[in-house]
Design an enzyme around this catalytic site. Structure first.
Site, PDB file in Angstrom:
ATOM      1  N   ASP A   2       0.854  -1.179   0.000  1.00  0.00           N
ATOM      2  CA  ASP A   2       0.000   0.000   0.000  1.00  0.00           C
ATOM      3  C   ASP A   2       0.891   1.232   0.000  1.00  0.00           C
ATOM      4  O   ASP A   2       1.931   1.258   0.674  1.00  0.00           O
ATOM      5  CB  ASP A   2      -0.908   0.013   1.228  1.00  0.00           C
ATOM      6  CG  ASP A   2      -1.914   1.145   1.178  1.00  0.00           C
ATOM      7  OD1 ASP A   2      -2.956   0.981   0.525  1.00  0.00           O
ATOM      8  OD2 ASP A   2      -1.658   2.215   1.773  1.00  0.00           O
ATOM      9  N   HIS A  21      -5.460   4.261   6.395  1.00  0.00           N
ATOM     10  CA  HIS A  21      -4.683   5.076   5.451  1.00  0.00           C
ATOM     11  C   HIS A  21      -3.255   5.318   5.956  1.00  0.00           C
ATOM     12  O   HIS A  21      -2.594   6.246   5.513  1.00  0.00           O
ATOM     13  CB  HIS A  21      -5.387   6.390   5.119  1.00  0.00           C
ATOM     14  CG  HIS A  21      -6.656   6.173   4.341  1.00  0.00           C
ATOM     15  ND1 HIS A  21      -6.659   5.720   3.042  1.00  0.00           N
ATOM     16  CD2 HIS A  21      -7.962   6.311   4.709  1.00  0.00           C
ATOM     17  CE1 HIS A  21      -7.917   5.616   2.628  1.00  0.00           C
ATOM     18  NE2 HIS A  21      -8.714   5.954   3.618  1.00  0.00           N
ATOM     19  N   ASP A  42      -2.541  -0.635   6.313  1.00  0.00           N
ATOM     20  CA  ASP A  42      -3.411  -1.051   5.217  1.00  0.00           C
ATOM     21  C   ASP A  42      -2.829  -2.220   4.439  1.00  0.00           C
ATOM     22  O   ASP A  42      -3.570  -3.080   3.945  1.00  0.00           O
ATOM     23  CB  ASP A  42      -3.686   0.129   4.292  1.00  0.00           C
ATOM     24  CG  ASP A  42      -4.534   1.202   4.972  1.00  0.00           C
ATOM     25  OD1 ASP A  42      -5.003   0.970   6.107  1.00  0.00           O
ATOM     26  OD2 ASP A  42      -4.712   2.280   4.382  1.00  0.00           O
ATOM     27  N   MET A  46       5.125   9.967  -4.002  1.00  0.00           N
ATOM     28  CA  MET A  46       4.787   8.897  -3.075  1.00  0.00           C
ATOM     29  C   MET A  46       5.372   9.283  -1.727  1.00  0.00           C
ATOM     30  O   MET A  46       6.578   9.515  -1.611  1.00  0.00           O
ATOM     31  CB  MET A  46       5.357   7.561  -3.558  1.00  0.00           C
ATOM     32  CG  MET A  46       5.053   6.402  -2.623  1.00  0.00           C
ATOM     33  SD  MET A  46       5.372   4.771  -3.356  1.00  0.00           S
ATOM     34  CE  MET A  46       7.177   4.786  -3.480  1.00  0.00           C
TER      35      MET A  46
END
Length: 204
Positions: free
Chosen positions: A15, A174, A179, A28
């Protein structure tokens, strides 16, 4: 002719959290991964998803971001600009970790949905390390897996439409590692599920 030996797949739930829709213009910001298990010709053997994990928070690569995307993770870009791991370092460490946990098997990135996370992960791997331990296509989309088994159109699928026994009991926070662990459990449940005509697994 003897059957060709099939090399097992090491399924790694991944994730990512990002501050925009695509890599390059946007960044990212965190990467989490957990070993979900091993799939071979005899089936899938789940692993404890908390046993082998990886997590890094990354320095942003541009000044641009989408506030709504950034708000999803709640990560602080200013803090990450000062304290985040350099992407080249983080992705090299991630690649080394993937190879270490995949000895004797081929690593497969597994995501829900894989499309967004894979886009960022693959772009970052190629941009900052020049290669991907997953190759160019070693990813599995859990959303597609469920749609196929359930006999549903892909766009009709959401976690809220799935039978509850398939979902992890963990919260979707999140936070990339939380996750990834949650979705590793979803993958194990999906691979064990015979489809809507089969029996649900017994509760723990």
């Amino acid at each position: 002719m003897p059957a060709r030996r099939v090399k097992p797949s090491r399924c790694i739930s991944v994730d990512i959290e990002a501050d925009g829709p695509i890599p390059g213009p946007y960044s990212m910001l965190s990467l989490g991964a957990a070993v979900a298990g091993t799939q071979d010709a005899d089936g899938f053997t789940p692993a404890d998803p908390e046993e082998h994990t990886f997590y890094r928070e990354l320095r942003p690569i541009s000044a641009d971001f989408v506030p709504e995307a950034l708000a999803v993770s709640g990560l602080d870009r200013d803090r990450l600009a000062a304290e985040g791991t350099e992407p080249a370092v983080a992705l090299a460490e991630f690649s080394a970790w993937v190879r270490a946990v995949s000895v004797g098997a081929q690593p497969v990135m597994c995501g829900y949905p894989a499309s967004y996370d894979w886009t960022f992960l693959y772009w970052y791997l190629i941009r900052f390390t020049g290669e991907s331990p997953f190759g160019h296509s070693g990813c599995l989309d859990m959303k597609t897996l469920y749609a196929t088994k359930a006999g549903l159109p892909l766009r009709a699928v959401a976690k809220g439409t799935m039978p509850r026994h398939l979902l992890s009991r963990r919260r979707h926070t999140h936070h990339a590692l939380d996750d990834a662990i949650e979705q590793a459990e979803l993958l194990a449940n999906l691979l064990a599920w015979p489809g809507p005509g089969g029996a649900a697994p017994a509760p723990d």
